[in-house]
Scaffold this motif. Structure first.
Motif, PDB file in Angstrom:
ATOM      1  N   LYS A  15       0.815  -1.219   0.000  1.00  8.20           N
ATOM      2  CA  LYS A  15       0.000   0.000   0.000  1.00  8.20           C
ATOM      3  C   LYS A  15       0.843   1.262   0.000  1.00  8.20           C
ATOM      4  N   LEU A  61      -5.479   1.569  10.209  1.00  8.33           N
ATOM      5  CA  LEU A  61      -6.369   2.001   9.128  1.00  8.33           C
ATOM      6  C   LEU A  61      -6.242   1.088   7.910  1.00  8.33           C
ATOM      7  N   LEU A  62      -4.992   0.690   7.596  1.00  9.22           N
ATOM      8  CA  LEU A  62      -4.782  -0.246   6.486  1.00  9.22           C
ATOM      9  C   LEU A  62      -5.492  -1.576   6.741  1.00  9.22           C
ATOM     10  N   ALA A  64      -8.022  -2.109   8.722  1.00 10.09           N
ATOM     11  CA  ALA A  64      -9.473  -1.887   8.721  1.00 10.09           C
ATOM     12  C   ALA A  64     -10.026  -1.967   7.296  1.00 10.09           C
ATOM     13  N   LYS A  65      -9.321  -1.337   6.355  1.00 10.77           N
ATOM     14  CA  LYS A  65      -9.762  -1.367   4.956  1.00 10.77           C
ATOM     15  C   LYS A  65      -9.610  -2.770   4.371  1.00 10.77           C
ATOM     16  N   GLU A  66      -8.507  -3.421   4.709  1.00 11.02           N
ATOM     17  CA  GLU A  66      -8.238  -4.749   4.152  1.00 11.02           C
ATOM     18  C   GLU A  66      -9.272  -5.784   4.596  1.00 11.02           C
ATOM     19  N   ASN A  68     -12.259  -4.957   6.028  1.00 12.43           N
ATOM     20  CA  ASN A  68     -13.602  -4.371   6.027  1.00 12.43           C
ATOM     21  C   ASN A  68     -14.223  -4.337   7.433  1.00 12.43           C
ATOM     22  N   PRO A  70     -14.781  -1.679  10.637  1.00 16.15           N
ATOM     23  CA  PRO A  70     -14.744  -0.234  10.891  1.00 16.15           C
ATOM     24  C   PRO A  70     -13.605   0.161  11.835  1.00 16.15           C
ATOM     25  N   TYR A  71     -12.932   1.250  11.494  1.00 13.90           N
ATOM     26  CA  TYR A  71     -11.902   1.824  12.374  1.00 13.90           C
ATOM     27  C   TYR A  71     -12.588   2.698  13.413  1.00 13.90           C
TER      28      TYR A  71
END
Length: 572
Positions: A15, A61-62, A64-66, A68, A70-71
């Motif tokens: 990323k 944060l990475l 959380a996105k990976e 799915n 929530p942060y």
């Protein structure tokens, strides 16, 4: 940072959070410093954060996105007491999580490691509800835990000591507010005393302070199980150890040899003794404090684990005019507590009771207690010889360890004294062979031994969260409960609640095997019969094994089949 640090590092690189050459340089630095292949990835993440190439929040944060998930930022939260009670502080700290709220039968839980599914399953089982996961950085979770569970810096880990003193909970130990205490010393003093009082609150039997290579580990032994609590910074290790040694009146200058001492406090109007042992290790002095609660001595025999029929037999034996009564079992099986409770039961003004112990664990009113001091030749045998001139009715010897002590104890029993002592054997009939092994003549054993009690400790099912369940059939079979018997029994286990710290057990009790020497067994001992023959005859005469006694307690819903099997593994 997580249970799969190699995955996190790959994610950071893919990323573009940190350049690949920076990651390679960091790895080379750790290899040069001697880092092992096992911990390079986790240390590399810490190194990248330390050198400010990224932040834990960025990594979270990475993730959380990976995944799915929530942060969540954990600032300015209002947490209900119900949530904290559902997930106690020690569980939250152990797993590195933070409970946010409970809604629609689910707990909203902040975690930093979405890859550790075992942790998620364990917490869901502990709280008894599904989890609604949120991701937060380890720093945020630690800060929120400190803030909402009333925990700040290391000096305030276990709440407010000053308030405890004002409420009369803590007497006899300093708080760090005394005149002459420097600002640097005060937080250490407060921390040490909070460490002790928290252990007492949680019914710990021991406090273990263990210096390791990179951390200073603190563990409490609660109901026989070691539980790790929050560790203080490694840099405070020397100060904490020195403070404890000072309180225990042992030399803080001597760090090369083992030392023993004692701390006495009054907590919540209860007298508490702590037996302190220091042992030099590779990374510093290891300290173990044994907590001796005098209130435990006032336990009635039912609280020890005796059912009414066993209690009647026990009271009859300890009330005999002469002879030897032995309690057997491994270290930590509750032998001393049983003997002290027997002495407490017999402690009347018309009886003179003298004990010789190494060390004197509990100081009892109305009983003459002698401390063994080998440095001045005050051994068990020497103390016993002098004790007999004091004309006691009852003698307690901490442990029979050698022939000389055993012979004096037997002679005392044959001349009108009742003698209590302990032996390290696996079962009750083995007390006979153990005495013979150390050199006592079989005819003396047969003439003096009245009974031997073998015991183990099992954890009691928590009464607050106990629920009906179906045990593993193999476990039931192993402890002697067949399918027909199991069908007529109800089994209970604890699900885990705040009262038992999510473990499902609270408190311990004994399971017993009583070997009573009658005329028939006396003759067999005199003739030098084998242990197998003695055990077979005792069983014919009605002796219950520890496992059978444990099954009675399982049937009464007091403990679980797993506990009984665990402590009676050596029974065939």
């Amino acid at each position: 940072m997580t249970s799969a640090d190699d995955f996190v590092l790959q994610l950071i690189e893919d990323k573009g959070l940190v350049a690949p050459d920076i990651i390679s340089l960091g790895r080379e630095q750790l290899i040069a410093e001697g880092a092992t292949a096992v911990d390079i990835d986790s240390r590399l993440i810490d190194l990248l954060v330390e050198k400010r190439y990224c932040k834990y929040d960025d990594i979270t944060l990475l993730l959380a996105k990976e995944f799915n998930i929530p942060y969540m930022a954990l600032h300015d939260l209002k947490i209900d007491e119900e949530v904290k009670q559902k997930l106690p502080q020690d569980i939250a700290r152990k797993y590195g999580v933070f409970p946010v709220s409970i809604h629609n039968g689910q707990m909203e839980l902040a975690i930093s490691d979405p890859l550790d599914l075992d942790k998620v399953d364990s917490i869901s089982h502990i709280v008894g509800m599904p989890l609604d996961l949120r991701l937060a950085s380890p720093e945020e979770i630690a800060r929120a835990t400190d803030e909402h569970y009333g925990v700040n810096a290391y000096g305030d880990i276990f709440g407010d000591t000053e308030a405890a003193v004002e409420n009369g909970e803590l007497v006899g130990i300093a708080t760090g507010n005394e005149a002459g205490v420097s600002e640097e010393e005060a937080p250490i003093i407060r921390y040490v005393h909070k460490l002790i009082t928290e252990a007492v609150k949680r019914r710990a039997s021991d406090i273990h302070l263990e210096p390791l290579e990179k951390r200073f580990r603190i563990r409490y032994r609660i109901d026989g199980v070691l539980i790790e609590v929050e560790n203080p910074p490694k840099r405070l290790q020397p100060s904490i150890i020195s403070r404890l040694k000072l309180m225990a009146n042992i030399s803080i200058a001597e760090k090369r040899v083992p030392q023993d001492g004692r701390i006495q406090i009054v907590y919540n109007k209860k007298e508490i003794d702590l037996r302190v042992s220091s042992l030099p290790t590779v990374y510093g002095e290891s300290i173990v404090m044994r907590i001796l609660d005098k209130e435990g001595l006032r336990l009635g025999l039912p609280e020890l684990g005796f059912f009414s029929d066993d209690q009647a037999v026990f009271e009859r034996i300890v009330g005999m005019a002469d002879g030897i009564f032995l309690v057997t079992g491994p270290t930590g099986s509750g032998k001393s507590t049983t003997l002290y409770s027997a002495l407490n039961y017999l402690n009347h003004p018309d009886r003179k009771i003298i004990t010789v112990e190494d060390p004197v664990e509990y100081q009892m009113t109305g009983i003459n207690q002698v401390q063994v001091r080998r440095e001045v030749d005050m051994t068990f045998a020497a103390a016993l010889r002098s004790m007999l001139r004091q004309a006691p009715n009852i003698i307690m010897i901490g442990e029979i360890r050698d022939l000389e002590t055993a012979e004096i104890a037997i002679n005392a029993s044959l001349t009108g004294h009742m003698v209590f002592s302990t032996l390290h054997t696996n079962d009750a009939p083995s007390a006979v062979t153990r005495l013979v092994d150390i050199g006592v003549k079989p005819f003396l054993v047969s003439a003096s031994l009245r009974a031997a009690l073998a015991q183990r400790l099992v954890r009691k099912t928590c009464s607050q969260c106990k629920t009906v369940y179906t045990p593993d059939p193999h476990v039931l079979q192993a402890i002697g409960i067949n399918e027909i018997a199991a069908a007529s029994m109800t089994f209970y286990k604890g699900e885990g609640c705040p009262r038992c710290n999510g473990i499902g057990y609270r408190g311990r009790m004994g399971i017993f095997e009583m070997f009573i020497v009658n005329e028939e067994l006396q003759q067999m001992i005199y003739e030098g019969r084998t242990l197998v023959e003695l055990r077979t005859k005792a069983r014919e005469l009605g002796m219950r094994s520890m496992r059978e006694d444990g099954v009675r307690k399982v049937a009464s819903g007091i403990t679980t089949p797993d506990e009984v099997l665990k402590v009676t593994m050596n029974e065939s």
